[in-house]
Motif scaffolding. Structure first.
Motif, PDB file in Angstrom:
ATOM      1  N   TYR A 147      -0.159  -7.916  -1.364  1.00 42.22           N
ATOM      2  CA  TYR A 147      -1.244  -7.284  -1.932  1.00 42.22           C
ATOM      3  C   TYR A 147      -1.352  -7.270  -3.652  1.00 42.22           C
ATOM      4  N   PHE A 148      -2.603  -7.544  -4.172  1.00 40.80           N
ATOM      5  CA  PHE A 148      -2.537  -7.348  -5.688  1.00 40.80           C
ATOM      6  C   PHE A 148      -2.518  -5.840  -6.032  1.00 40.80           C
ATOM      7  N   GLU A 149      -1.463  -5.506  -7.007  1.00 45.33           N
ATOM      8  CA  GLU A 149      -1.048  -4.110  -6.892  1.00 45.33           C
ATOM      9  C   GLU A 149      -1.982  -3.257  -7.594  1.00 45.33           C
ATOM     10  N   LYS A 150      -2.881  -3.871  -8.574  1.00 48.91           N
ATOM     11  CA  LYS A 150      -3.963  -2.956  -9.109  1.00 48.91           C
ATOM     12  C   LYS A 150      -4.995  -2.695  -8.277  1.00 48.91           C
ATOM     13  N   ARG A 151      -5.280  -3.463  -7.313  1.00 50.54           N
ATOM     14  CA  ARG A 151      -6.397  -3.324  -6.169  1.00 50.54           C
ATOM     15  C   ARG A 151      -5.967  -2.608  -5.062  1.00 50.54           C
ATOM     16  N   GLY A 152      -4.750  -2.244  -4.772  1.00 45.93           N
ATOM     17  CA  GLY A 152      -4.258  -1.434  -3.562  1.00 45.93           C
ATOM     18  C   GLY A 152      -4.557  -2.039  -2.325  1.00 45.93           C
ATOM     19  N   LEU A 153      -4.499  -1.218  -1.171  1.00 47.47           N
ATOM     20  CA  LEU A 153      -4.606  -1.388   0.108  1.00 47.47           C
ATOM     21  C   LEU A 153      -5.917  -0.762   0.383  1.00 47.47           C
ATOM     22  N   PRO A 154      -6.672  -1.619   1.600  1.00 46.49           N
ATOM     23  CA  PRO A 154      -6.388  -2.703   1.966  1.00 46.49           C
ATOM     24  C   PRO A 154      -7.296  -3.816   1.251  1.00 46.49           C
ATOM     25  N   TYR A 155      -7.889  -3.728   0.219  1.00 41.59           N
ATOM     26  CA  TYR A 155      -8.745  -4.573  -0.212  1.00 41.59           C
ATOM     27  C   TYR A 155      -8.080  -5.451  -1.247  1.00 41.59           C
ATOM     28  N   GLY A 156      -6.775  -5.334  -1.559  1.00 38.46           N
ATOM     29  CA  GLY A 156      -6.068  -6.053  -2.413  1.00 38.46           C
ATOM     30  C   GLY A 156      -5.380  -7.140  -1.644  1.00 38.46           C
ATOM     31  N   ALA A 157      -5.250  -7.251  -0.415  1.00 32.84           N
ATOM     32  CA  ALA A 157      -4.633  -7.967   0.531  1.00 32.84           C
ATOM     33  C   ALA A 157      -5.664  -9.207   0.979  1.00 32.84           C
TER      34      ALA A 157
END
Length: 675
Positions: free
Chosen positions: A124-134
């Protein structure tokens, strides 16, 4: 690693797919990185390719996409940017393979992304975090993850079937199932070491049970599924059953008030359930006939080969997803048998029948393999094709849907070129069709539509390009009509075929699934029947009087108000409007006032929960197609499908009205489950 030329050829045959993404790529933006994230995450996909410098210029006259290379002036910078971002923007470093290539004198970049190990997912995008960064790769699109996706990544790396079942014990084991395993295993190998074990140690050896932390024996899902008592299965896995459903005619029952001819719900240890399901089918199958070479007359009655049926049933048993709470459905139509199990094929449809098997449930599969109930070398589908061909039956076809997480095996009862088929096909002699084209005519006559993947299954030696050429030639001759574009393309009967689709009893099978009977009855996909013998037929609640009804053999129906409902599937409503076969002409003003008010108030910034609720209410009132829903809700059709319709189907809140062909032209969605 595939070349850019190979990727361009596939794009121009199918458009973008689950494993190929085309990008213009003047710079490395967020879209490219989202695709790389999705390819890394999607379970069992094996990664995918991003082709940079590929631009779609439109579609040709046959509906095929046309991609051309666009020169990348700074390929070194593009490669460096991708490598740097893959190493920095995600929670773990991704190391894709990146190469430059030249197509038609223009430089393009090929990026091969491998699927990440299970221990590293989700990426996942580290700046966005989980779950929405994956992101996950669903069809040709990159879908942002939600909380519902997280269990897919955080489940044990081990096969699900070895997971312990809370609340189970050895008392839940059916002794008859264990005895039956011993009997089958002894036939295969009388000296097998496990046959010397007592029942408890045998179950331990098969990974059917384990000791928990307290030292008590607890069943694994393998033990419960393969050897469990019916009562235990009902208590612990209530959806784990096999439904055998007999449907009258060639179409699913569209009318919820019209019952099936018969239905049998089967539950029990899977090792015992194979024969029970097989017997239910064989006892109910119609008899065919065997056509000797050079003869037009049938000689010996034959059934679908038992080994073919057994292989199809066992495949559904051992390859189904046990994470999904849905039964296996065996649907018996008048002209075919369809076996549908939850869980898409881990092998792509193009490679079905090739050596090598990918197992979703390795311990369950091992038990079936050791008892000769199944093979696990990937040759089962090839064997089914050979057996059906030997019995002079139409080859089996298979449909795998990652999007809907299900797999369907379809067995047609039609023999290859029986007497009636030979006479029927003689009507098309002037077209000089090859064998596969002739079979495709019969296939459309029976099921109403065909696509490229299914056409290739009529002869596993046919290439994708050859299938495309054959199908487009059929369109040029007016035998087929192309619907949809690129990967969503399918074919229905064209004008020169539709006029010849008639059966011995005078019934007309149309591409929209309607049947127009010579005795004046019109049986429509929604289960309505309008009779010419002056019986009252109800459509949408309106009386259609027999003294003014003129039902014609070509499928036209003249209602009391003088309007015509043609064989192309158009329906005449009482307000004089025409509701076409795609179901998209139902106006908002015909809806209940409460729904009309909710639709008027819905805005572009409406909450997702509000839109989902409104979709469910609309489809509860009447089945709707995607185009009409998009029109009513003022939403983009593609976005509506991926963000709302597909998740609601996955959650079991919406269902297809035509589950046997998901991209059927008349496909709609309803809240009434067809079981």
């Amino acid at each position: 690693m595939r070349t850019a030329q190979e990727l361009f050829e596939e794009l121009n045959s199918y458009d973008e797919s689950v494993r190929i993404e085309a990008k213009k790529a003047s710079e490395v933006g967020r879209s490219i990185m989202e695709t790389i994230c999705a390819f890394s995450n999607e379970p069992d996909l094996g990664g995918g390719y991003v082709l940079l410098g590929a631009v779609r210029k439109g579609f040709d006259e046959n509906g095929l996409p046309h991609y051309e290379p666009e020169h990348i002036a700074n390929p070194d910078k593009i490669q460096t940017d991708i490598a740097n971002q893959c190493a920095s923007v995600f929670n773990v470093r991704i190391r894709p393979q990146i190469e430059t290539d030249v197509v038609d004198g223009k430089t393009v970049v090929v990026v091969k992304v491998d699927e990440a190990p299970a221990s590293q997912k989700p990426i996942y995008f580290e700046k966005r975090g989980l779950p929405y960064g994956a992101y996950r790769r669903i069809g040709p699109s990159d879908q942002k993850c939600s909380e519902d996706d997280m269990p897919v990544f955080y489940s044990s790396a081990e096969s699900f079937d070895c997971t312990l079942v809370k609340g189970s014990s050895l008392d839940d084991i059916d002794e008859n199932a264990v005895s039956y395993y011993r009997k089958l295993r002894e036939k295969v190998n009388p000296h097998a070491e496990e046959l010397t074990y007592d029942d408890t140690n045998l179950l331990l050896a098969l990974r059917a049970c384990e000791k928990d932390r307290a030292g008590a024996y607890v069943l694994t899902y393998t033990g419960l599924i393969v050897f469990g008592k019916s009562m235990a299965l009902r208590r612990l896995m209530p959806a784990l059953r096999v439904d055998y459903i007999r449907v009258q005619g060639n179409r699913w029952v569209e009318n919820p008030d019209k019952r099936f001819e018969s239905t049998i719900d089967m539950r029990g240890a899977f090792i015992l359930l194979v024969n029970r399901a097989l017997n239910a089918i064989t006892d109910d199958l119609p008899k065919g006939f065997e056509l000797k070479d050079g003869n037009l007359q049938a000689s010996t009655p034959v059934d679908i080969p038992n080994d073919t049926l057994r292989e199809a049933i066992v495949n559904a048993f051992i390859h189904r997803s046990f994470r999904v709470n849905q039964p296996i459905q065996i649907i018996r139509y008048s002209n075919r048998l369809e076996i549908t199990n939850p869980g898409y094929s881990l092998k792509s449809p193009e490679h079905l029948g090739e050596p090598g098997s990918e197992l979703r449930n390795q311990y369950v599969s091992s038990i079936f393999h050791e008892t000769n109930l199944a093979e696990t070398k990937g040759s089962g589908i090839k064997t089914m094709r050979e057996q059906m061909k030997k019995a002079k039956l139409m080859p089996p076809t298979f449909e795998s849907s990652r999007e809907n997480n299900q797999f369907t095996t379809r067995l047609l009862f039609h023999h290859l070129l029986g007497k009636d088929d030979i006479e029927w096909l003689s009507l098309f002699a002037k077209y000089e069709l090859n064998n596969e084209q002739k079979l495709s005519l019969i296939f459309i006559r029976e099921l109403g539509a065909i696509d490229n993947v299914t056409y290739r299954q009529l002869n596993s030696d046919i290439t994708s390009r050859k299938a495309t050429v054959d199908l487009h030639r059929m369109c040029e001759m007016g035998l087929f009509e192309l619907k949809g574009q690129s990967r969503n393309a399918y074919y229905i009967a064209g004008p020169n075929l539709e006029s010849h689709i008639s059966k011995n009893d005078g019934e007309m099978c149309r591409a929209n699934g309607e049947m127009c009977r010579a005795d004046g009855e019109i049986s429509r996909a929604d289960g309505e029947i309008s009779r010419a013998n002056e019986e009252n037929g109800r459509g949408d609640g309106l009386n259609s009087r027999g003294d003014s009804l003129n039902s014609r053999a070509n499928g036209e129906m003249c209602r009391a108000n003088g309007e015509m409902c043609r064989a192309n599937g158009e329906m005449c409503r009482a307000d004089g409007e025409m509701c076409r076969a795609d179901g998209e002409m139902c106006r908002a003003e015909t809806l209940p006032l409460l729904l009309q008010e909710r639709i008027k108030k819905i805005g572009k910034r409406a909450a997702s929960s509000e839109i989902r609720s409104l979709i469910i209410e609309l489809c509860t009132f009447t089945p709707f197609g995607i185009a009409k829903l998009a029109q009513l809700l003022n939403r983009d059709m593609k976005a509506l499908r991926y963000h709302y319709i597909n998740p609601l189907i996955k959650q079991g809140k919406l269902f297809y009205t035509i589950p046997e062909m998901l991209n059927h032209p008349n496909q709609k969605y309803t809240t009434k489950k067809k079981q």
